[in-house]
Design an enzyme around this catalytic site. Structure first.
Site, PDB file in Angstrom:
ATOM      1  N   LYS A 101       0.856  -1.183   0.000  1.00 13.44           N
ATOM      2  CA  LYS A 101       0.000   0.000   0.000  1.00 13.44           C
ATOM      3  C   LYS A 101       0.897   1.240   0.000  1.00 13.44           C
ATOM      4  CE  LYS A 101      -3.993   1.816   2.632  1.00 13.44           C
ATOM      5  NZ  LYS A 101      -4.828   1.575   3.841  1.00 13.44           N
ATOM      6  N   SER A 145      -9.818  -1.224   6.900  1.00 13.73           N
ATOM      7  CA  SER A 145      -9.244  -0.937   5.588  1.00 13.73           C
ATOM      8  C   SER A 145      -8.473  -2.078   4.946  1.00 13.73           C
ATOM      9  CB  SER A 145      -8.320   0.281   5.671  1.00 13.73           C
ATOM     10  OG  SER A 145      -9.079   1.468   5.665  1.00 13.73           O
ATOM     11  N   SER A 149      -9.772   1.236   2.727  1.00  8.59           N
ATOM     12  CA  SER A 149      -8.942   2.082   1.910  1.00  8.59           C
ATOM     13  C   SER A 149      -7.836   1.356   1.161  1.00  8.59           C
ATOM     14  CB  SER A 149      -8.313   3.168   2.781  1.00  8.59           C
ATOM     15  OG  SER A 149      -7.395   2.594   3.704  1.00  8.59           O
TER      16      SER A 149
END
Lengths: 484, 120
Positions: free
Chosen positions: A82, A181, A157
């Site tokens: 990420k 997330s 996310s």
């Protein structure tokens, strides 16, 4: 486009074949780069693919194998990160304009550990800006598409990391989970996602959103791959004062232990209002499957979790408003010039942050401001205590708990972007774990009425990852096929 | 369903004003104030939109106002804070040139900013 998941080699298979010399890390890498090259223009899982860096890492792994050395448990395995994890000299943006082009001067601890384990970091994945969102639509660089149905969001996310695994771009990836997330996008993309115990994985080099909630964790296509990845990244780090100074649990040797005699509680508050009927039905089937495998299953009420969403949307923004004060155009990131320092800071932040980030910064500043602190932030912290206490009561009677991961399957783009509250409700089942600091895993378990994947969540007490993974492995083997 | 000390029956006549905070909805003035504290500039449309959205979020959060939380300890973090001591041994610092290269403006090996005192 709706597609069934492909079958790609697992991380464990790749590492075995690379260590034995059957395949080279470079061959494995080129296969994955080719898949990214042919499909990521549509999916947009990546903000940045590290082609050159990955090729040199793969060559180093191959040289080690040739020299008779063991490159480690993730030898030659491509991994995506990420884009909120610092990678030295490689762009790290948090999908925000304010950090576009920034190259960190150091590697996050998880990145160093992946290197030691022989993994090949292949790129940085798209996300909601500063990890604030549940659909990856808040990225400044455009949304990620769900590989299972490209008209739908991948969740968020960590949507890019979930999509990268679901699309076969990488067998494993890392995300961060502040309120769901990792688990929610894992559920929506039909992959495994893990939020470890707070303090199990170092946050050094993870760009902070809400420091008392943030935790890095794995995505994978299989529970066994997620276990290996978590074993590699977990463990004490002197560079993170919140890192637990104890050895992390062994997961992989216990995946086949089974659930005979395991006491499992199905969380009543997460099975009713607000949860789609097909999601609740799959969760009940998951409970039945565990019972058939020898566990005992009972419903359990955890009353305080109904206040989780309210507490979270005061605590997380409060911490974010403080953490994001550092983006001031002075030391790193982008600057919009002004005649005074104050003008420069206003212009930099106003142009650099997107709407959701601004909303949360302002909400947090409000919750922390004089006259409101006690009524909002102070109360929210007390609700955290209640949630943890209610979980503790449940864990006296149960070894692990079970719930849906997300109230619905993947939703269409634009469905919830105009109503922040509707978007926040996506995290109603995942937030309480973060507030308590506990671990949880999402495992794919069948499909919804729309044919899209559904995830079931196994929750465990702090540092209870071993039994959590054992339970998840049983669920995985009992799961019906999806996307049929 | 909730058998904890949730609603406090002796306080039902006055759900408001127990914490000293104004219980009315967040106003545009409040939002303008926190925007300024947060070093964010909002135009008129944004101010209206954000005021409406923040009010919705705070309305949802009002369910915790009904909880009797007297005597409950606040939990700011999952783990207790402890001092972490280590031997005072020099480590490897970040590379100065690499750090400065990431800054928007640098002069004499220092971060450069516009004037912060004087005329505005």
């Amino acid at each position: 486009m709706t597609s069934k998941p492909g079958t790609y080699p697992t991380a464990i298979d790749i590492a075995v074949s690379v260590r034995s010399g059957e395949r080279t890390a470079s061959e494995v890498l080129e296969d994955h780069l080719a898949r990214i090259g042919s499909s990521d223009a549509e999916i947009h899982a990546f903000n940045h693919v590290m082609v050159d860096e990955a090729r040199s890492t793969a060559e180093a792994v191959d040289s080690a194998v040739e020299a008779g050395e063991n490159p480690g448990p993730l030898a030659g395995v491509p991994v995506a990160l990420k884009d909120n994890m610092c990678t030295r000299a490689v762009p790290t943006t948090c999908s925000s304009r304010i950090l576009e082009g920034w190259k960190p001067p150091y590697d996050a601890t998880v990145v160093q550990r992946l290197g030691v384990a022989g993994a090949v970091v292949i790129g940085k994945t798209n996300m909601d800006e500063f990890a604030m969102g549940s659909s990856t639509e808040n990225s400044a660089f455009g949304p990620t598409r769900n590989p299972r149905d490209t008209s739908r969001v991948p969740g968020g996310s960590s949507g890019g990391s979930a999509a990268a695994v679901a699309a076969g771009f990488v067998p494993i990836s890392l995300g961060s989970d502040t309120g769901g997330s990792i688990r929610q996008p894992a559920a929506l993309c039909g992959v495994v996602g893990v939020k470890p115990t707070y303090g199990a994985v170092s946050r050094l080099g993870l760009i902070a959103f809400a420091s008392s909630l943030d935790q890095i964790g794995p995505f994978a296509n299989t529970v066994a791959d997620a276990a290996v990845l978590l074993e590699v990244i977990a463990g004490h780090d002197p560079g993170d004062s919140t890192s637990i100074d104890e050895p992390f649990a062994e997961l992989s040797p216990h995946l086949d232990d089974g659930v005979v005699g395991t006491r499992i509680g199905l969380i009543t508050e997460m099975m009713g209002e607000g949860i789609d009927a097909d999601v609740a039905a799959r969760t009940r089937e998951a409970a039945d499957a565990l019972e058939a495998a020898g566990a005992t299953v009972e419903e359990v009420s955890i009353p305080a979790v109904t206040y989780g969403l309210s507490a979270y949307y005061l605590v997380a923004p409060a911490e974010a408003s403080s953490n994001l004060a550092r983006y001031d155009g002075v030391r790193y990131g982008n600057r919009v010039e002004g005649n005074t320092t104050d003008e420069m800071m206003f212009a930099t932040r106003t142009q650099g942050f997107g709407d959701e980030v601004k909303r949360r910064i302002m909400l947090g500043a409000y919750a922390l401001s004089a006259g409101y602190y006690d009524a909002f932030y102070g109360k929210a912290l007390k609700v955290r205590t209640l949630i943890r206490a209610d979980f503790q009561v449940a864990y006296e009677k149960f070894d692990v708990l079970l719930s849906p991961t997300s109230p619905s399957t993947a939703f269409p783009f634009g469905d919830k972007t105009s109503d922040p509250m509707a978007m926040y409700l996506n995290d109603v089942c995942t937030i309480p774990t973060n507030l308590a600091g506990h671990p949880a895993i999402s495992v794919p378990f069948g499909a919804g009425d729309d044919g899209l994947p559904i995830g079931v969540q196994v929750l465990a007490p702090p540092r209870g990852e071993q039994q959590m993974f054992t339970t998840a492995a049983v669920l995985e083997s009992a799961a019906p096929g999806d996307a049929e | 369903m909730n058998d904890r000390p949730s609603e406090s029956p002796d306080n039902t006549e006055s759900p408001a004003n127990d914490g000293g905070a104004d219980q009315s909805r967040i106003s545009a003035d409040d939002v303008a104030k926190v925007a300024n504290l947060s070093r964010l500039t909002l135009d008129a449309d944004e101010l209206e939109l954000f005021t409406h959205q923040l009010a919705d979020i705070l309305d949802h959060a009002r369910d915790i106002e009904s909880l009797d939380l007297d005597g409950v300890e606040p939990m700011a973090r999952p783990l207790p804070l402890v001092n972490v001591f280590r031997a005072d041994e020099p480590g490897e610092p970040l590379d100065r040139a690499e750090v400065l290269a990431a800054a928007p403006s640098v002069e004499n090996d220092q971060f450069r900013v516009p004037p912060s005192l004087g005329e505005r």
